[in-house]
Design a protein around this motif. Sequence first.
Motif, PDB file in Angstrom:
ATOM      1  N   GLY A 172     -10.709 -10.004  -0.699  1.00 50.82           N
ATOM      2  CA  GLY A 172      -9.267  -9.823  -0.654  1.00 50.82           C
ATOM      3  C   GLY A 172      -8.813  -8.407  -0.404  1.00 50.82           C
ATOM      4  O   GLY A 172      -7.616  -8.102  -0.517  1.00 50.82           O
ATOM      5  N   VAL A 173      -9.715  -7.517  -0.040  1.00 50.03           N
ATOM      6  CA  VAL A 173      -9.343  -6.134   0.256  1.00 50.03           C
ATOM      7  C   VAL A 173      -8.736  -6.073   1.650  1.00 50.03           C
ATOM      8  O   VAL A 173      -9.275  -6.658   2.602  1.00 50.03           O
ATOM      9  N   SER A 174      -7.635  -5.369   1.802  1.00 45.80           N
ATOM     10  CA  SER A 174      -6.905  -5.342   3.067  1.00 45.80           C
ATOM     11  C   SER A 174      -7.641  -4.535   4.129  1.00 45.80           C
ATOM     12  O   SER A 174      -8.434  -3.630   3.823  1.00 45.80           O
ATOM     13  N   SER A 175      -7.342  -4.853   5.379  1.00 45.39           N
ATOM     14  CA  SER A 175      -7.925  -4.116   6.497  1.00 45.39           C
ATOM     15  C   SER A 175      -7.471  -2.667   6.486  1.00 45.39           C
ATOM     16  O   SER A 175      -8.199  -1.768   6.929  1.00 45.39           O
ATOM     17  N   ARG A 176      -6.266  -2.420   5.979  1.00 40.25           N
ATOM     18  CA  ARG A 176      -5.761  -1.045   5.890  1.00 40.25           C
ATOM     19  C   ARG A 176      -6.643  -0.204   4.962  1.00 40.25           C
ATOM     20  O   ARG A 176      -6.973   0.947   5.260  1.00 40.25           O
ATOM     21  N   THR A 177      -7.038  -0.795   3.837  1.00 38.36           N
ATOM     22  CA  THR A 177      -7.914  -0.089   2.900  1.00 38.36           C
ATOM     23  C   THR A 177      -9.273   0.190   3.531  1.00 38.36           C
ATOM     24  O   THR A 177      -9.849   1.268   3.354  1.00 38.36           O
ATOM     25  N   VAL A 178      -9.794  -0.780   4.261  1.00 41.83           N
ATOM     26  CA  VAL A 178     -11.073  -0.591   4.950  1.00 41.83           C
ATOM     27  C   VAL A 178     -10.963   0.561   5.937  1.00 41.83           C
ATOM     28  O   VAL A 178     -11.853   1.419   6.040  1.00 41.83           O
TER      29      VAL A 178
END
Length: 408
Positions: free
Chosen positions: A58-64
């Motif tokens: 559930g970690v966002s692509s923005r965080t990645v």
Amino acid sequence: MATPPATQSTTPDPDPAPAATLAPAASTSAAQTLPEPLWRESKVRNGDSLSLLLNRWGVSSRTVYQLEKSSGGRQLRKLIPGETIRALLDAEGELQQLVYAKSRLHSEHFVRNNGSFSHRTVVREADVLPTLRSGVIEDSLFLSGQRAQLPDRIIMELANIFGWDIDFIFDIREGDSFALIYEEKYLDGELLGSGNILAAKFVNRGKVYRAVRFEDQHGDAAYYSAEGISMRKAFLRAPLDVFRISSGFNLKRKHPIHKMIKAHRGVDYAAPTGTPVFAAGDGKVIESGFSSANGNYVFIKHGQTYITKYLHLHKRSVKTGDSVKQRQVIGSVGATGYATGPHLHYEFLVNGVHRNPRTVPLPQATPVPVEDQLAFERFATPLLQQLEPSAASSLEIASSELPESNRQ
């Protein structure tokens, strides 16, 4: 024999503390409605990427994207199967920490800090302990080594060290013996694996062979005899690791296909198709091609005196004109040309004359450099003494007593 350390390493554990110790205390009502911060962990598999792993949690692509653009984030762009990713998610599912464990000893740590991620590298050092093992040959070196509790990798390395002098298929006999000191690596009391063989002895048909690993002033490590002569000859005795001899050097052999007496000017090593074939020594490829009789073949010239030939290859990995190093893969075992089954036909020529590869005297490589001979003697003598029967009950030398340049 060395034993694992009784207490854990003095190096502090670099892993983050459990989630419960990192998360602030929550009110009773919040704890009833919000999940506790938690660590998630996954082994990297083929095809995995950081975004694929984190998106599952559930970690966002923005965080990645923030992670990969952070200091040290470039290493996250290409994960290798077998590595580990651990992520700490807060109560809202936001990524707070990420640990990229490349191995038990090396990890990259990323911590959220004011909307971005800080980075640090943690490298731990294993406790390296010298360990003595010995055994007697009852059948093969491999099986006898396993009975002596040697790791498979160490057994193969032992064979490589003495492989220029001993044919471990045909030369060894029941009752031959071996002893060696090698490194075992521990972390927090747990065995991680093995390191280098520091010294070894092999008794073959009553003849004693000894070898010591020594690193010179330039950082080059090699194995030498007790007299400081390199164990490494200019040529391998056999150009592949897994084999049996299906046909020896015989100038009056009856050809299995043509059914007539025809000199067999080499040795046939039977092995499964695809088995790697090595260059027997440094040299230059003078021919790499195909013919109806030889199938895929490679000829290598070593200086002005020696030529080695490799026939019936399944595939060739070098081309005419290439320079090759000893043990460089030049092809694989096959059954091309006039062959009744998968095998390597290997020839060894001295000044244009065929010689038996199994018995021809092999030229020595370089000895211990003159400027290092005294250091070699001081290093080698106590190690070799430990290999004698009178010292077999205990191993008195400690890794801290080894010269710094010979502990790596």
